[in-house]
Design a protein around this motif. Structure first.
Motif, PDB file in Angstrom:
ATOM      1  N   LEU A 103      -4.504  56.820  -9.188  1.00 46.49           N
ATOM      2  CA  LEU A 103      -4.782  55.743  -8.235  1.00 46.49           C
ATOM      3  C   LEU A 103      -5.597  54.631  -8.887  1.00 46.49           C
ATOM      4  O   LEU A 103      -5.353  53.442  -8.646  1.00 46.49           O
ATOM      5  N   VAL A 104      -6.547  55.014  -9.724  1.00 48.37           N
ATOM      6  CA  VAL A 104      -7.381  54.016 -10.402  1.00 48.37           C
ATOM      7  C   VAL A 104      -6.560  53.186 -11.385  1.00 48.37           C
ATOM      8  O   VAL A 104      -6.810  51.989 -11.588  1.00 48.37           O
ATOM      9  N   SER A 105      -5.542  53.791 -11.972  1.00 47.17           N
ATOM     10  CA  SER A 105      -4.750  53.090 -12.992  1.00 47.17           C
ATOM     11  C   SER A 105      -3.757  52.094 -12.405  1.00 47.17           C
ATOM     12  O   SER A 105      -3.306  51.185 -13.112  1.00 47.17           O
ATOM     13  N   LEU A 106      -3.389  52.253 -11.148  1.00 42.92           N
ATOM     14  CA  LEU A 106      -2.317  51.428 -10.579  1.00 42.92           C
ATOM     15  C   LEU A 106      -2.601  49.927 -10.631  1.00 42.92           C
ATOM     16  O   LEU A 106      -1.709  49.150 -11.009  1.00 42.92           O
ATOM     17  N   ALA A 121       5.498  56.954  -2.662  1.00 39.59           N
ATOM     18  CA  ALA A 121       6.557  57.741  -3.299  1.00 39.59           C
ATOM     19  C   ALA A 121       6.005  59.053  -3.842  1.00 39.59           C
ATOM     20  O   ALA A 121       6.589  60.131  -3.634  1.00 39.59           O
ATOM     21  N   ALA A 122       4.881  58.981  -4.545  1.00 39.09           N
ATOM     22  CA  ALA A 122       4.284  60.200  -5.094  1.00 39.09           C
ATOM     23  C   ALA A 122       3.792  61.117  -3.980  1.00 39.09           C
ATOM     24  O   ALA A 122       3.980  62.348  -4.032  1.00 39.09           O
ATOM     25  N   GLY A 123       3.172  60.532  -2.956  1.00 37.33           N
ATOM     26  CA  GLY A 123       2.688  61.342  -1.838  1.00 37.33           C
ATOM     27  C   GLY A 123       3.820  62.015  -1.083  1.00 37.33           C
ATOM     28  O   GLY A 123       3.723  63.194  -0.710  1.00 37.33           O
ATOM     29  N   ASN A 124       4.908  61.283  -0.854  1.00 37.63           N
ATOM     30  CA  ASN A 124       6.051  61.872  -0.150  1.00 37.63           C
ATOM     31  C   ASN A 124       6.709  62.975  -0.977  1.00 37.63           C
ATOM     32  O   ASN A 124       7.198  63.969  -0.427  1.00 37.63           O
ATOM     33  N   PHE A 125       6.747  62.793  -2.283  1.00 35.71           N
ATOM     34  CA  PHE A 125       7.304  63.828  -3.160  1.00 35.71           C
ATOM     35  C   PHE A 125       6.556  65.150  -2.980  1.00 35.71           C
ATOM     36  O   PHE A 125       7.165  66.208  -2.749  1.00 35.71           O
ATOM     37  N   LEU A 126       5.247  65.101  -3.037  1.00 37.44           N
ATOM     38  CA  LEU A 126       4.461  66.327  -2.907  1.00 37.44           C
ATOM     39  C   LEU A 126       4.507  66.875  -1.482  1.00 37.44           C
ATOM     40  O   LEU A 126       4.571  68.098  -1.278  1.00 37.44           O
ATOM     41  N   ARG A 150      -4.013  59.050   3.656  1.00 40.08           N
ATOM     42  CA  ARG A 150      -3.666  57.723   4.161  1.00 40.08           C
ATOM     43  C   ARG A 150      -4.541  56.642   3.541  1.00 40.08           C
ATOM     44  O   ARG A 150      -4.084  55.531   3.262  1.00 40.08           O
ATOM     45  N   SER A 151      -5.791  56.957   3.307  1.00 40.19           N
ATOM     46  CA  SER A 151      -6.705  55.958   2.749  1.00 40.19           C
ATOM     47  C   SER A 151      -6.382  55.614   1.298  1.00 40.19           C
ATOM     48  O   SER A 151      -6.920  54.647   0.750  1.00 40.19           O
ATOM     49  N   ASP A 152      -5.507  56.388   0.652  1.00 39.97           N
ATOM     50  CA  ASP A 152      -5.122  56.081  -0.729  1.00 39.97           C
ATOM     51  C   ASP A 152      -4.146  54.911  -0.814  1.00 39.97           C
ATOM     52  O   ASP A 152      -3.986  54.311  -1.882  1.00 39.97           O
ATOM     53  N   VAL A 153      -3.479  54.621   0.280  1.00 41.33           N
ATOM     54  CA  VAL A 153      -2.463  53.564   0.278  1.00 41.33           C
ATOM     55  C   VAL A 153      -3.153  52.209   0.399  1.00 41.33           C
ATOM     56  O   VAL A 153      -3.892  51.976   1.364  1.00 41.33           O
ATOM     57  N   GLU A 203       3.776  46.830  -4.448  1.00 42.48           N
ATOM     58  CA  GLU A 203       4.379  47.840  -5.318  1.00 42.48           C
ATOM     59  C   GLU A 203       3.419  49.008  -5.542  1.00 42.48           C
ATOM     60  O   GLU A 203       3.849  50.166  -5.624  1.00 42.48           O
ATOM     61  N   GLN A 204       2.138  48.731  -5.623  1.00 39.12           N
ATOM     62  CA  GLN A 204       1.169  49.822  -5.718  1.00 39.12           C
ATOM     63  C   GLN A 204       1.279  50.732  -4.498  1.00 39.12           C
ATOM     64  O   GLN A 204       1.260  51.965  -4.617  1.00 39.12           O
ATOM     65  N   SER A 205       1.408  50.119  -3.335  1.00 41.28           N
ATOM     66  CA  SER A 205       1.545  50.901  -2.103  1.00 41.28           C
ATOM     67  C   SER A 205       2.804  51.758  -2.141  1.00 41.28           C
ATOM     68  O   SER A 205       2.780  52.938  -1.767  1.00 41.28           O
ATOM     69  N   ARG A 206       3.903  51.186  -2.621  1.00 42.98           N
ATOM     70  CA  ARG A 206       5.157  51.943  -2.681  1.00 42.98           C
ATOM     71  C   ARG A 206       5.041  53.123  -3.642  1.00 42.98           C
ATOM     72  O   ARG A 206       5.589  54.200  -3.378  1.00 42.98           O
TER      73      ARG A 206
END
Length: 597
Positions: A229-232, A255-260, A279-282, A248-251
């Motif tokens: 998250l910090v690298s995005l 994408a990673a969250g939905n995968f897991l 949710r707060s990561d988005v 794009e960061q949000s997407r």
């Protein structure tokens, strides 16, 4: 050639030696090929120009085939120059190589030609692209001439999913590949492609940060997710020289969250034991207002598009502006998209798009004429496979036997915008402009949702927030109150109002106002206000019905409408003349229908 009693022996000589032949020998060799005494080979033919091939093949079996192909190329929409290039540079050489009639040319023959073009490029450095483009166009012509079963494949080949995640280290890539293959069952190719890009970035980061990572079950919030998250915000954008946008960061986070989350729901044993994304990561996305074009810019752009030489792409953009289509919906329109509905006018059927719903949009006469022009100028041919269903379909926008591409539309829009001095404009801004114009005209939220294909009111409310009459009214009320408290003059007293004498002296028919004759009375408006958009709306509604007892009312209304038309004509108000005459015509229809009922 005297050294070769059998001409076939000459064909066995090294290519370099055969290319050293003088002009007389070259002409004789071509004669032998045309008369089928020797078989041509692509390495030799690719080095020879056959500009005079039509002269050489006169009276032979090849003449009719070459002329037929050239005519078919022109029919598909290729220019005379391009048709001649395909005929002399591709199809003539294939015929000389195979010694078969045109009707027996196969995809394998074209593939052999293309393979030799690439081999020539590798050996000599001469680019094979021009010949490969001509070969692809040749396939298109042969397909629409019913000589090949399938159209040419897209020049942009899809990269396999395995290669898309190839940069991910170790066995972690296999889990991403399994997930993407599963998503292909329920998602479109474009969606899966976007997921592959974002998950490959996620997988590459976590496996580089932890080379021992072998499974999603080994992921931890602190060691993997938080550093990701910090690298995005600093991650480079591969399509530009900058970094990833917030959107794009949000997407990528989603994408990673939905995968897991999904592999956990599916019961994969390799799923993480606890939730890792929240949710707060988005990142919170900005919510800008729709970027509509101001009226002046809209008019300038339309003028440039109308003057464009690339008529199909320009007309596509004009149709998008006239109907508020998404670009995908625009290019997916089929030939039978126009529907005539009795007593309801002409409508455009919008195919399944972003929201997976179909809808109908009304067409005015100008837009209908635009659609007719597009149909007249499109290239004919066989149906093409629909990208969603794979079934054959006749698309509205076809060019040279192919579907009009999104890139061609965008390039034409960029050209027109630059010529009009408007800077960068995206196709979706034309949709925003369409919706904004409807909002300014007072269209209801429900109608706007139906016209734009929105599935929720929230989507349409973004346009409603542009020009909210309630906000304006409240603003003026509060401003007047504030000014009264500090002693400022009330500007309303200085506004130009409708003179009382205009509506109180003589007959209302003669007042210098915008007049409307209603069934139960009349309406007067200042010329600055223009005609009310709701005046006589009921009389023009296809569902309006009346009865015998109302005939005197309709006849009186018709009489006054004629008087108002004459008054407007005397004042030079052409639009008012048309409005009143249209009402007279509609009243005549209603009166006649009621009398004969």
């Amino acid at each position: 050639m005297l050294r070769y009693p059998d001409p076939a022996q000459w064909s066995q000589e090294p290519l370099e030696r055969r290319l050293e032949a003088n002009s007389g020998t070259r002409a004789f060799v071509l004669y032998l090929m045309v008369t089928k005494r020797i078989r041509g080979d692509f390495p030799y033919l690719l080095e020879r120009k056959l500009a005079n091939i039509f002269v050489e093949v006169q009276g032979t079996d090849y003449e009719d085939d070459l002329r037929f192909f050239s005519a078919q190329a022109r029919k598909v929409g290729f220019s005379e120059r391009v048709s001649a290039a395909m005929t002399t540079s591709v199809i003539a050489k294939i015929l000389l190589r195979t010694q078969q009639p045109l009707t027996q040319i196969t995809s394998a023959d074209l593939e052999e030609f293309e393979t030799c073009c690439r081999a020539r490029e590798a050996q000599t450095g001469i680019s094979a692209r021009p010949l490969l483009v001509l070969s692809s166009s040749t396939r298109q012509v042969l397909f629409h001439a019913h000589l090949l079963a399938n159209p040419p494949l897209s020049r942009t080949q899809r990269v396999p999913l395995k290669d898309r995640v190839g940069a991910v280290n170790g066995p972690f890539a296999q889990f991403l590949l399994r997930y993407l293959e599963r998503k292909e069952v329920t998602c479109t190719r474009k969606t899966v492609s976007s997921l592959a890009t974002r998950l490959a970035h996620f997988g590459q980061f976590v496996t580089e940060a932890d080379p021992s990572l072998a499974s999603p079950a080994e992921l931890t919030r602190r060691s993997h997710i938080e550093p990701y998250l910090v690298s995005l915000p600093r991650s480079p954008n591969t399509k530009s020289s900058g970094t990833l946008s917030v959107a794009e960061q949000s997407r990528r986070v989603r994408a990673a969250g939905n995968f897991l989350r999904e592999i956990t729901e599916w019961g994969w044993p390799e799923a993480p034991p606890r939730q890792l994304f929240f949710r707060s990561d988005v990142p919170r996305l900005p919510r800008p207002l729709p970027r509509h074009l101001p009226p002046d810019a809209d008019r300038l752009l339309a003028q440039e598009l109308l003057a464009s030489d690339y008529r199909q792409a320009a007309d596509a953009l004009l149709l998008q502006r006239a109907c508020g289509l998404r670009i995908g919906e625009l290019l997916d329109l089929e030939l039978d998209c126009v529907h005539e509905i009795p007593e309801a006018g002409t409508w455009l059927k919008i195919p399944l798009g972003k929201m997976k719903t179909e809808r109908m949009v009304p067409l005015d006469p100008d837009t209908l004429a635009l659609v007719d022009r597009i149909i007249a100028e499109r290239s004919p041919g066989q149906p093409l496979a629909h990208p969603r269903t794979g079934k054959p379909a006749q698309f509205l926008f076809t060019h040279h036997g192919r579907r009009l591409g999104e890139s061609a539309v965008r390039l034409e829009l960029n050209r027109a915008a630059q010529a009009a001095g408007l800077g960068k404009i995206t196709p979706h801004q034309l949709r925003h402009t369409y919706a904004t114009a409807l909002i300014n005209a007072g269209v209801t939220l429900q109608s706007l949702m139906a016209l734009l294909g929105h599935v929720s009111a929230e989507m349409s409310l973004r346009y409603a927030s542009l020009f909210d009459s309630t906000v304006r009214t409240e603003y003026e009320r509060a401003l007047d109150l504030a000014k009264s408290r500090i002693g400022l003059p009330d500007l309303k007293e200085h506004r130009s109002l409708l003179p009382l004498s205009d509506v109180s002296v003589g007959s209302w028919h003669d007042t210098a106002t915008i007049k409307s004759r209603l069934a139960g009375g009349h309406c007067l408006r200042s010329p600055a206000q223009q005609a009310c958009q709701y005046a006589n709306i009921c009389e023009h509604c296809p569902s309006f019905r009346t009865e015998d007892s109302n005939l005197p009312v309709l006849e009186a209304q018709r009489k006054d409408a004629l008087i108002l038309a004459q008054d407007a004509k005397r004042r030079g108000w052409d639009s008012e003349v048309q409005r009143h005459e249209a009402l007279v015509t509609q009243l005549d229809l209603l009166i006649e229908r009621t009398r004969t009922a």
